[in-house]
Motif scaffolding. Sequence first.
Motif, short mmCIF file in Angstrom:
data_model
loop_
_atom_site.label_atom_id
_atom_site.label_comp_id
_atom_site.label_asym_id
_atom_site.label_seq_id
_atom_site.Cartn_x
_atom_site.Cartn_y
_atom_site.Cartn_z
N PRO A 11 0.82 -1.22 0.00
CA PRO A 11 0.00 0.00 0.00
C PRO A 11 0.85 1.27 0.00
O PRO A 11 1.97 1.27 0.52
CB PRO A 11 -0.80 -0.10 1.30
N GLU A 12 0.29 2.32 -0.57
CA GLU A 12 1.04 3.56 -0.71
C GLU A 12 1.52 4.13 0.63
O GLU A 12 2.65 4.59 0.76
CB GLU A 12 0.18 4.60 -1.45
N PHE A 13 0.66 4.08 1.65
CA PHE A 13 1.07 4.66 2.94
C PHE A 13 2.24 3.91 3.55
O PHE A 13 3.06 4.48 4.27
CB PHE A 13 -0.12 4.75 3.92
N VAL A 14 2.36 2.62 3.22
CA VAL A 14 3.50 1.83 3.71
C VAL A 14 4.75 2.19 2.92
O VAL A 14 5.83 2.39 3.49
CB VAL A 14 3.20 0.31 3.61
N ARG A 15 4.60 2.33 1.60
CA ARG A 15 5.76 2.71 0.78
C ARG A 15 6.28 4.07 1.22
O ARG A 15 7.49 4.28 1.32
CB ARG A 15 5.36 2.78 -0.71
N LYS A 16 5.39 4.98 1.52
CA LYS A 16 5.80 6.32 1.96
C LYS A 16 6.55 6.24 3.29
O LYS A 16 7.56 6.92 3.48
CB LYS A 16 4.59 7.23 2.10
N ALA A 17 6.03 5.44 4.21
CA ALA A 17 6.68 5.31 5.52
C ALA A 17 8.10 4.75 5.37
O ALA A 17 8.97 5.05 6.18
CB ALA A 17 5.86 4.40 6.43
N MET A 18 8.32 3.96 4.32
CA MET A 18 9.63 3.34 4.14
C MET A 18 10.56 4.18 3.26
O MET A 18 11.66 3.77 2.95
CB MET A 18 9.47 1.94 3.51
N ALA A 19 10.08 5.35 2.83
CA ALA A 19 10.84 6.14 1.85
C ALA A 19 11.86 7.09 2.48
O ALA A 19 12.63 7.72 1.78
CB ALA A 19 9.87 6.94 0.97
N ASP A 20 11.89 7.15 3.80
CA ASP A 20 12.78 8.10 4.46
C ASP A 20 14.24 7.61 4.39
O ASP A 20 14.49 6.49 3.98
CB ASP A 20 12.35 8.27 5.93
N VAL A 21 15.16 8.46 4.79
CA VAL A 21 16.58 8.09 4.78
C VAL A 21 16.81 6.87 5.68
O VAL A 21 16.11 6.68 6.67
CB VAL A 21 17.51 9.25 5.25
N THR A 22 17.79 6.06 5.31
CA THR A 22 18.09 4.85 6.08
C THR A 22 18.58 5.21 7.48
O THR A 22 19.44 6.07 7.65
CB THR A 22 19.15 4.00 5.35
N MET A 23 18.00 4.54 8.45
CA MET A 23 18.31 4.83 9.85
C MET A 23 19.46 3.95 10.32
O MET A 23 19.59 2.83 9.84
CB MET A 23 17.07 4.40 10.63
N HIS A 24 20.24 4.43 11.25
CA HIS A 24 21.22 3.53 11.87
C HIS A 24 20.47 2.62 12.85
O HIS A 24 19.62 3.09 13.60
CB HIS A 24 22.33 4.30 12.59
N HIS A 25 20.82 1.33 12.83
CA HIS A 25 20.05 0.39 13.66
C HIS A 25 20.43 0.42 15.14
O HIS A 25 19.66 0.01 15.98
CB HIS A 25 20.15 -1.03 13.09
N ARG A 26 21.63 0.92 15.46
CA ARG A 26 22.00 0.98 16.88
C ARG A 26 21.77 2.40 17.42
O ARG A 26 22.72 3.11 17.77
CB ARG A 26 23.48 0.60 17.08
N THR A 27 20.52 2.81 17.41
CA THR A 27 20.20 4.14 17.92
C THR A 27 18.93 4.04 18.76
O THR A 27 18.11 3.15 18.54
CB THR A 27 19.91 5.14 16.77
#
Length: 370
Positions: A11-27
């Motif tokens: 779904p589009e709202f899920v694609r949008k939520a995943m479109a941000d810059v990659t996060m560091h996982h140890r934060t």
Amino acid sequence: MLLTPGPTPVPEFVRKAMADVTMHHRTPEFEQIFKETRELLLEILDMPEAVMLASSGTGAMEACVTNLTFSKALTVNSGKFGERFGKICEAHNIDYTEIKNEWNTPVDVQTVVDIIKNDSAIDTLCIQVCESAGGLRHPVEQIAKEVKAINPDIMIIADGITAVGVEKVDTTNLDALITGSQKALMLPPGLAMLGLSNKAVEKIESKKVGYYFNLGTEIKKQRMNTTAWTAATTLTIGLREILSYIKNEIGYENLYAKTALRAKATREALTAIGCEIYPQTPANSMTTVYTENAPEIRKILKTKYNVNIAGGQDHIKKLIFRINHMGLVEDFEASWAVNSIELAYDELGLRKYDGTANKIFNEVMFKGSN
Ligand SMILES: *Cc1c(COP(=O)(O)O)cnc(C)c1O
């Protein structure tokens, strides 16, 4: 219109939520996301422990088999995915017995009981809730109950990849419930999830097995809202998004009821135009029709009506077609799919078009007729 039983549309709202810059996982930021996702996951799986793995669904199947089978597995093969449990055992030199059936046939409860009673080495039962190869529902809950009555130490590993998010799976007697991202949860492929019973966790902690797929290591980390190895951060964000949407915007029960009704309406519409439903016990995740014209029907649907449905695999590759019901499928999409199939039957000279499929679909879906 993508109506294949995995991958399903994101779904589009899920694609949008995943479109941000990659996060560091140890934060702390990602740990908070992981925590919220984990809580939602525990809720939908309805099990006391849950683990997310950066792998496709098969990785979770392998992790459960290797981490829970110390002696011998009993595997149920009514299709490609059941067969896979046996292949995993072979790859790891794990002793196993397989119950093999035709792909339209659910496993017989008594057969499982007899094998368990006569072979005390068996310490895991590996079975699909829905065997996607033929769209078949196994009587998992009943089998799990009978097996636990014989020996509660036997671990029941249930592959729910096409069941979690489709229906409420009764986890009372299950020790592992597996799911994946690209089926009912409508995410891109690459994330596997599994729920565990307290007994399964105890067994896992009693003997650590494997390296990447070491569930003991993962449980320890994931309880602290982090992962042993680099987390699939983007997919985790997507998972939180879809799970909170299902919980808060649709409601679990509502989703399960709607999916069941759409599956029923589809089966009845297709039966009314002379289609043969393939599995003896159809699951609600997909509708599977047995027909020698499957390749032609799929081709007409794709080229003329923009409906993409799946065929089969192996010996029934050209003998079935499968229509997805998992995820946020719109009722009008399913209605259009059955209508297109009726039009294809007409084009192939199999049955004259008179709108029966759509009529029956609408009556069952919207008019409460059975
Ligand atoms: C899709 C599916 C799997 C997992 O397949 P992957 O390609 O590894 O994600 C396992 N079991 C069932 C029942 C499935 O439908």
